[in-house]
Structure formats: C-alpha cells, structure tokens
Scaffold this motif. Structure first.
Motif, PDB file in Angstrom:
ATOM      1  N   ARG A 120       0.818  -1.224   0.000  1.00 53.66           N
ATOM      2  CA  ARG A 120       0.000   0.000   0.000  1.00 53.66           C
ATOM      3  C   ARG A 120       0.847   1.268   0.000  1.00 53.66           C
ATOM      4  O   ARG A 120       0.405   2.313  -0.482  1.00 53.66           O
ATOM      5  CB  ARG A 120      -0.948  -0.001   1.199  1.00 53.66           C
ATOM      6  CG  ARG A 120      -0.265  -0.038   2.555  1.00 53.66           C
ATOM      7  CD  ARG A 120      -1.280   0.204   3.646  1.00 53.66           C
ATOM      8  NE  ARG A 120      -0.684   0.120   4.971  1.00 53.66           N
ATOM      9  CZ  ARG A 120      -1.253   0.589   6.064  1.00 53.66           C
ATOM     10  NH1 ARG A 120      -2.431   1.174   5.984  1.00 53.66           N
ATOM     11  NH2 ARG A 120      -0.659   0.477   7.234  1.00 53.66           N
ATOM     12  N   LYS A 125      -3.286   4.975  -2.966  1.00 50.04           N
ATOM     13  CA  LYS A 125      -4.505   5.283  -3.703  1.00 50.04           C
ATOM     14  C   LYS A 125      -4.359   6.638  -4.391  1.00 50.04           C
ATOM     15  O   LYS A 125      -3.849   7.600  -3.810  1.00 50.04           O
ATOM     16  CB  LYS A 125      -5.699   5.319  -2.747  1.00 50.04           C
ATOM     17  CG  LYS A 125      -7.041   5.413  -3.430  1.00 50.04           C
ATOM     18  CD  LYS A 125      -8.153   5.160  -2.438  1.00 50.04           C
ATOM     19  CE  LYS A 125      -9.492   5.066  -3.138  1.00 50.04           C
ATOM     20  NZ  LYS A 125     -10.572   4.698  -2.208  1.00 50.04           N
ATOM     21  N   THR A 127      -5.853   9.535  -4.904  1.00 47.82           N
ATOM     22  CA  THR A 127      -7.003  10.270  -4.369  1.00 47.82           C
ATOM     23  C   THR A 127      -7.446  11.415  -5.274  1.00 47.82           C
ATOM     24  O   THR A 127      -8.581  11.871  -5.173  1.00 47.82           O
ATOM     25  CB  THR A 127      -6.674  10.822  -2.977  1.00 47.82           C
ATOM     26  OG1 THR A 127      -5.461  11.584  -3.047  1.00 47.82           O
ATOM     27  CG2 THR A 127      -6.469   9.682  -1.985  1.00 47.82           C
ATOM     28  N   GLU A 144      -5.529   9.866   1.945  1.00 50.12           N
ATOM     29  CA  GLU A 144      -4.597   8.740   1.988  1.00 50.12           C
ATOM     30  C   GLU A 144      -3.662   8.946   3.170  1.00 50.12           C
ATOM     31  O   GLU A 144      -3.560  10.049   3.722  1.00 50.12           O
ATOM     32  CB  GLU A 144      -3.829   8.666   0.654  1.00 50.12           C
ATOM     33  CG  GLU A 144      -2.842   7.515   0.512  1.00 50.12           C
ATOM     34  CD  GLU A 144      -3.464   6.137   0.669  1.00 50.12           C
ATOM     35  OE1 GLU A 144      -3.864   5.816   1.801  1.00 50.12           O
ATOM     36  OE2 GLU A 144      -3.530   5.394  -0.321  1.00 50.12           O
ATOM     37  N   TRP A 148      -6.123   9.653   6.127  1.00 50.30           N
ATOM     38  CA  TRP A 148      -7.135   8.617   5.925  1.00 50.30           C
ATOM     39  C   TRP A 148      -7.331   7.811   7.205  1.00 50.30           C
ATOM     40  O   TRP A 148      -8.466   7.513   7.601  1.00 50.30           O
ATOM     41  CB  TRP A 148      -6.724   7.676   4.792  1.00 50.30           C
ATOM     42  CG  TRP A 148      -7.631   6.484   4.687  1.00 50.30           C
ATOM     43  CD1 TRP A 148      -8.882   6.449   4.146  1.00 50.30           C
ATOM     44  CD2 TRP A 148      -7.372   5.158   5.174  1.00 50.30           C
ATOM     45  NE1 TRP A 148      -9.423   5.184   4.255  1.00 50.30           N
ATOM     46  CE2 TRP A 148      -8.511   4.374   4.888  1.00 50.30           C
ATOM     47  CE3 TRP A 148      -6.290   4.563   5.819  1.00 50.30           C
ATOM     48  CZ2 TRP A 148      -8.597   3.025   5.221  1.00 50.30           C
ATOM     49  CZ3 TRP A 148      -6.373   3.219   6.157  1.00 50.30           C
ATOM     50  CH2 TRP A 148      -7.504   2.471   5.861  1.00 50.30           C
ATOM     51  N   SER A 152     -10.705   7.239   9.207  1.00 54.28           N
ATOM     52  CA  SER A 152     -11.144   5.844   9.298  1.00 54.28           C
ATOM     53  C   SER A 152     -11.490   5.446  10.727  1.00 54.28           C
ATOM     54  O   SER A 152     -12.377   4.621  10.957  1.00 54.28           O
ATOM     55  CB  SER A 152     -10.045   4.931   8.743  1.00 54.28           C
ATOM     56  OG  SER A 152     -10.407   3.584   8.840  1.00 54.28           O
ATOM     57  N   LYS A 407      -4.617   3.693  -8.456  1.00 53.42           N
ATOM     58  CA  LYS A 407      -3.413   3.809  -7.653  1.00 53.42           C
ATOM     59  C   LYS A 407      -2.364   4.546  -8.482  1.00 53.42           C
ATOM     60  O   LYS A 407      -2.588   4.847  -9.650  1.00 53.42           O
ATOM     61  CB  LYS A 407      -2.905   2.428  -7.226  1.00 53.42           C
ATOM     62  CG  LYS A 407      -3.878   1.688  -6.293  1.00 53.42           C
ATOM     63  CD  LYS A 407      -3.338   0.362  -5.837  1.00 53.42           C
ATOM     64  CE  LYS A 407      -4.280  -0.321  -4.865  1.00 53.42           C
ATOM     65  NZ  LYS A 407      -4.404   0.399  -3.573  1.00 53.42           N
ATOM     66  N   SER A 509     -13.250  -3.196  -3.994  1.00 58.78           N
ATOM     67  CA  SER A 509     -11.824  -2.990  -3.873  1.00 58.78           C
ATOM     68  C   SER A 509     -11.245  -4.132  -3.037  1.00 58.78           C
ATOM     69  O   SER A 509     -11.902  -5.150  -2.812  1.00 58.78           O
ATOM     70  CB  SER A 509     -11.499  -1.615  -3.276  1.00 58.78           C
ATOM     71  OG  SER A 509     -10.103  -1.360  -3.359  1.00 58.78           O
ATOM     72  N   TRP A 512      -6.020  -2.871   2.058  1.00 62.22           N
ATOM     73  CA  TRP A 512      -6.257  -1.928   3.156  1.00 62.22           C
ATOM     74  C   TRP A 512      -7.392  -0.957   2.869  1.00 62.22           C
ATOM     75  O   TRP A 512      -8.056  -0.483   3.791  1.00 62.22           O
ATOM     76  CB  TRP A 512      -4.976  -1.132   3.434  1.00 62.22           C
ATOM     77  CG  TRP A 512      -3.888  -1.954   4.021  1.00 62.22           C
ATOM     78  CD1 TRP A 512      -2.917  -2.632   3.335  1.00 62.22           C
ATOM     79  CD2 TRP A 512      -3.652  -2.218   5.402  1.00 62.22           C
ATOM     80  NE1 TRP A 512      -2.090  -3.296   4.215  1.00 62.22           N
ATOM     81  CE2 TRP A 512      -2.511  -3.059   5.498  1.00 62.22           C
ATOM     82  CE3 TRP A 512      -4.277  -1.820   6.583  1.00 62.22           C
ATOM     83  CZ2 TRP A 512      -1.998  -3.504   6.694  1.00 62.22           C
ATOM     84  CZ3 TRP A 512      -3.768  -2.271   7.796  1.00 62.22           C
ATOM     85  CH2 TRP A 512      -2.650  -3.092   7.844  1.00 62.22           C
ATOM     86  N   ARG A 513      -7.603  -0.641   1.604  1.00 62.00           N
ATOM     87  CA  ARG A 513      -8.603   0.365   1.261  1.00 62.00           C
ATOM     88  C   ARG A 513      -9.897  -0.259   0.755  1.00 62.00           C
ATOM     89  O   ARG A 513     -10.661   0.367   0.039  1.00 62.00           O
ATOM     90  CB  ARG A 513      -8.036   1.331   0.211  1.00 62.00           C
ATOM     91  CG  ARG A 513      -6.886   2.186   0.688  1.00 62.00           C
ATOM     92  CD  ARG A 513      -7.280   3.089   1.857  1.00 62.00           C
ATOM     93  NE  ARG A 513      -8.329   4.002   1.512  1.00 62.00           N
ATOM     94  CZ  ARG A 513      -8.139   5.280   1.156  1.00 62.00           C
ATOM     95  NH1 ARG A 513      -6.908   5.763   1.115  1.00 62.00           N
ATOM     96  NH2 ARG A 513      -9.135   6.064   0.875  1.00 62.00           N
TER      97      ARG A 513
END
Length: 581
Positions: A120, A125, A127, A144, A148, A152, A407, A509, A512-513
């Motif tokens: 990751r 990502k 964004t 991100e 993030w 989260s 990504k 997806s 991790w995301r």
C-alpha cells in the motif's frame, strides 16, 4: 491586416511549440516504459485530456464507423466496461498506455494486482481521482496515509452487526412496500428510480436515523422526506439528493458561482448543492439521535468526532470533514447498491431458469420462517441466504460498480513481478487495477465468463464450478484457489460460496482500502432480493406487437449500453412485469 497576421503567426507558433513539447514528452515516456519491460500502446493524447472529456459522450458511436481495429476501442467512453477482457487479450494482461501526458498502467493480471494491494505504501490510492466528490470537505474516500487513518477511526466502527440488523429490517420493509406498489400497477416502469428510493431510505435510517416511506402517497409531513418541502428549504430532501446524483458531473467541473448565477437549469443544480449542504448541517445538529442501534450510527460517530470524542480523541474532525463524510456515505454508497440491485433484477428477468433456481432455494431456506417477512430475524435468516448472495456476487462480477481501482507509483520506480520477470513501473505513473478485465478473464473464471451463472458460486450444488478449457488441447481444468475457503459466520454465510482466486474479484476494492460498507451493502441487497423473489417472478414487459424475445432484446440492450458517471449503471429503464407465484 498587420494585427491579424501577427495573431495568426503567434497562434501558429504556439501550436508548433505545443506539438514539439508533446513529441518530446511522448518520446521520454516511451523510453521510460521500454525500460520497464511491459507491453505498451501509444495514445495521441492523454485519456483524460480536454478533447477526450468533451467527446466521450458520443465517441463510441463515432468510432464504430472507422476501421474495426481493436486499438480504436480504447478511446471509447467507459471502454473497460464495453470491451471487458478484449484489449487485454490482444495486448497483454498489463497494458501501458503512453501519451504526451504521462504513463497509465491498466492491470488485468491478478499477479500484479495482488502486489499492488499488498504494497500500500508503494502503490498509494490515487485520491486525485476522487476530487469530484469533495463537495463539502475531505472525507475517507478522498484521503490517503495518516489523514485517511484519522478519518477511518471514526467511520469504520459504526458499520457493525447492530447497524446490519437495522439494514436488514429496513431493507425487508422497503422491499415489501415496493412489491405492494408494483402489484397495484401490475408493472414497474421506473425500476431504477424505485431502487434508488429503497436504497436511500435504508441509508437514511441506518446511517442518519431518518425514517422515510417508499410509497410517496403515505408520506407524512416529516422534515426529511420525498415530497414535503420543510420551512427554510426550497426542495425536499429526496429531490435534493436525486438532483445532486443526476448532476454529479456539472457539480464537479463547474464553479459554484456559475451554478448559482447562470441559466435556470444551472441554478437548479446549484440550488440542490446548497440545499443538500443545509440538510447535512441539520442532520449533524440533530446528532442522529433517532439512530438505529445500540452501537450508534455513522452520523452520531461523526458528531462525536467533531467534538474530539470517541476512538480518535485529540484528533477531532472539522465541521467540513463531518459534512464531507456524511455526504460520501449518503451518496456514494447509494449509487453502488442501487446499480447492483438494478443489474441483478434485470439479469434474473432475462434468465427465468436462474429465477426458478433462486425461488426453489428460497422456499427451502424459508420453510420454517414466518410467512410475514417483517418477522424474519436478521441473525437467523440472513445466514440462509446463500443463493441470494450467489446472485449478488455474480452480478458484481459481471458489472462491478467501478471499472478501476486507482493507484499510482508516487515519486519513484516501483518493481513488480510479472510473468517470471521483474518490471519497473516509472515514477508518477497512474496504475489502474481494472476490475472489469479481472472479472472477465477466462483463465480466472472459466469458459462461461460472459454468461450469468450464479449457481457456479454455490458450493452446495453439484455444479463443477469454474472450468477452463485449453484452446489447443481441449483439456478441461477446474479453476480452484490455493487458499483455504473462508469460514462462514453468522453475518456472512460465505462458507456456502466458492472462493475465487485471491485478487480476481474486487467489486468492493481489496486490501487496506477495501470498502468499509461491503457487508452493509450485501445485507441490504440480500434482504431486498429475498423479499422480491420469494413470492414473485419478473420479466421484461412486452410492448404492443412484441414477442418475449423482442422484449428481452430491449433489456439486453439497456444493460450493454450502461454508462458511468459516479458509478457504472443502467441509464435507460425498461418496464418490468412482476407476477405473483
């Protein structure tokens, strides 16, 4: 005359300078990709440049008159949705698109996709792709890294079993109301609109504590509703959300001053934006107190976060961030669920044999349950919904809400292993894990990859599952993952479903995301489909003079002509006929 000549010369010089600059950038990018060892194709302009954006609404129709070269298809709007695995089969399961604007990697290789999910920090990502949903403030989708993780901490905990029970109960309630309305009309003309209503109502209650009826005729004078315009507002809550969703593109690209002061059509869009902001502010002030579970709901968690309370003490969310997250969960989750339900119902309408299989399994699963769906207990009934989940998963495979998982490589070369060799992806390259390519790759899903076969997901059936036939030898090989199948839990009866090869199936997806609302969406869709198909069957309603085959062709055309705005969805409804069994 002299002035005109000077202008022409200046314009010509600017065009020449731009052309030379573009050629230099293109040659540099080609050199970088050649060093990577990956296959590539050259584009005359970047996929997302102004020309492409302005022409993408009609360019698929335009290019069909050019020679039928596969190359031209990459310029279609939503080309990944329309071409599936075709371009990857021709150019390779990893495609580098090289243009003067940069390098874009499209990944249809499960081997490379898994590396990107697992690393990751190397493949963060992208964004910037989600800037268009940053209407009211940053949110868990547009951020991100450390930011993030901060968001989260507040947005993940509310998606728990307590909320899932509310989602199940409300999904059942909304679907029952829909069946009653459709039965009165003997058809459903606006299935897309009606499914959006169901999804919005489920989201409104479970995430914001706002109860809304499916049947507009039964609506009271509640502040948040579909028809009632409360004091201080110019639009109803339901109309506001619908108008924002229908105009997501102009809202994303047009300056707000133009939307508020332009022509009447633009003013209406600007008004819906302002109205939704006011409604979100009112919801946060209400604190989600009518929320639906012991563990609270999303809105209550966000309000606590704005006060510096909760799991992220000391790192409070600003008011703009609270509004931003409230918006993303009110709108983004709504479109994905609505679209998947629409596709599932259309596929079932076009496949009566699958409907019969689903009906038979539902009768068996619900034989000991109350005839009144409102008395179905979430913890007892949802684990029996294996066949419904098979339908949902196959629908998501064929029509994932998002064509890409964006990504990028940030500021340095990133090595990946591909087909036994190490390849270096250049710095600053966009890397799109292309879900449509992965979902239609016959080496991952077998020979029936283009058909709707939810039974193939069911481990309880005698079906052979996904089988690949070698085109040279004709030898059939079952496709089975090396990983141990998931163990089912009360809230996710995956023990009855086949497990695809890791990384091959990513409608929510992965890594991790992965989408925090995955189980939320599955529970809602299972509740709705179980109610609809326990007692009813559906088919495309025939128009005057049509055979059923002609009607079905209209349904297939509606699916094949799907378009992507916020998500990929069927944009043209066909009338459905619901029949009590």
């Amino acid at each position: 005359m002299g002035t005109l000549l000077i202008l022409v010369v200046c314009f010509g010089a600017a065009i020449a300078a731009y052309t030379i600059s573009s050629i230099i950038h293109l040659l540099y990018n080609i050199r970088e990709v050649r060093k990577s060892g990956l296959p590539y194709i050259i584009l005359p302009w970047h996929e997302m440049n102004l020309f492409h954006v302005l022409t993408c609404g009609f360019n698929r129709d335009l290019w069909q008159y050019l020679p039928q070269w596969t190359y031209f298809k990459i310029f279609w709007r939503d080309w990944c949705h329309h071409t599936k695995f075709e371009l990857f089969e021709k150019y390779g399961d990893v495609i580098c698109a090289v243009s003067p604007g940069g390098v874009t990697i499209y990944v249809g290789s499960v081997e490379v996709a898994r590396q990107m999910y697992e690393r990751r920090n190397d493949f963060p990502k992208a964004t910037k792709v989600y800037e268009y949903v940053r209407f009211y403030g940053d949110n868990v989708l547009t951020l991100e890294g450390a930011e993030w993780r901060r968001h989260s901490r507040y947005t993940h905990p509310p998606f728990n079993e307590g909320v899932h029970k509310v989602v199940w109960d409300e999904g059942v309630k909304q679907a029952r109301a829909a069946v009653n309305v459709w039965s009165r009309q003997n058809s459903c003309l606006n299935i897309g609109r009606d499914l959006r209503t169901i999804s919005m109502n489920v989201l409104s209650l479970s995430n914001f504590g706002v109860a809304m009826p499916f049947d507009y005729e039964s609506e009271t004078t509640e502040h948040f509703g579909w028809r009632n315009i409360p004091p201080g507002h110019k639009m109803s809550y339901g109309s506001t959300v619908n108008h924002v969703l229908d105009n997501i593109i102009p809202l994303a690209i047009a300056p707000k001053w133009l939307l508020r002061n332009g022509p009447e059509s633009l003013k209406r869009i600007g008004q819906s934006y302002d109205e939704l902001g006011i409604y979100l502010k009112e919801l946060t002030q209400d604190d989600g107190k009518s929320g639906a579970s012991d563990g609270g709901n999303l809105l209550r968690a966000l309000v606590k976060a704005s006060a510096g309370d909760g799991p992220g003490k000391g790192s409070r969310l600003t008011d703009a961030e609270v509004f931003g997250n409230a918006f993303i969960f009110a709108v983004a989750g709504l479109e994905t669920t609505t679209g998947t339900l629409h596709y599932a119902i259309m596929y079932l309408a076009l496949n009566p044999d699958v409907q019969d299989w689903l009906y038979t399994d539902l009768q068996e699963a619900l034989k000991d349950e109350d005839q009144d769906p409102s008395k179905w207990e979430y913890g007892k009934v949802y684990p029996k919904m294996a066949s419904v989940l098979c339908v949902i998963h196959e629908t998501l495979r064929l029509n994932a809400p998002h064509m890409h998982i964006p990504k990028w490589t940030a500021g340095k070369y990133q090595p990946v292993n591909w087909k036994g060799k190490q390849c270096l992806i250049p710095p600053g390259a966009s890397a799109y894990i292309t879900t449509t390519a992965l979902h239609y790759n016959p080496s991952l899903w077998g020979d029936t990859v283009n058909g709707f076969h939810p039974q193939k997901w069911d481990l309880r059936s005698s079906s052979e599952g996904w089988v690949r036939t070698d085109p040279k030898t004709g030898v059939k090989t079952p496709i089975t993952p090396s990983e141990t199948p998931r163990i089912g839990t009360q809230s996710a009866p995956y023990c009855y479903l086949r497990t695809p090869v890791k990384g091959a199936f990513a409608p929510f997806s992965d890594g991790w995301r992965a989408c925090v609302g995955k189980n939320f969406a599955l529970v809602e869709m299972a509740a709705v489909l179980a109610v609809l198909f326990r007692d009813c069957s559906v088919r495309i309603k025939r128009q005057e003079g049509e055979t059923q085959g002609m009607a079905d062709n209209r349904g297939k055309s509606a699916i094949s002509n799907s378009k992507s705005y916020l998500t990929v969805m069927i944009r043209h409804d066909v009338e459905l006929e619901w029949i009590r069994r």
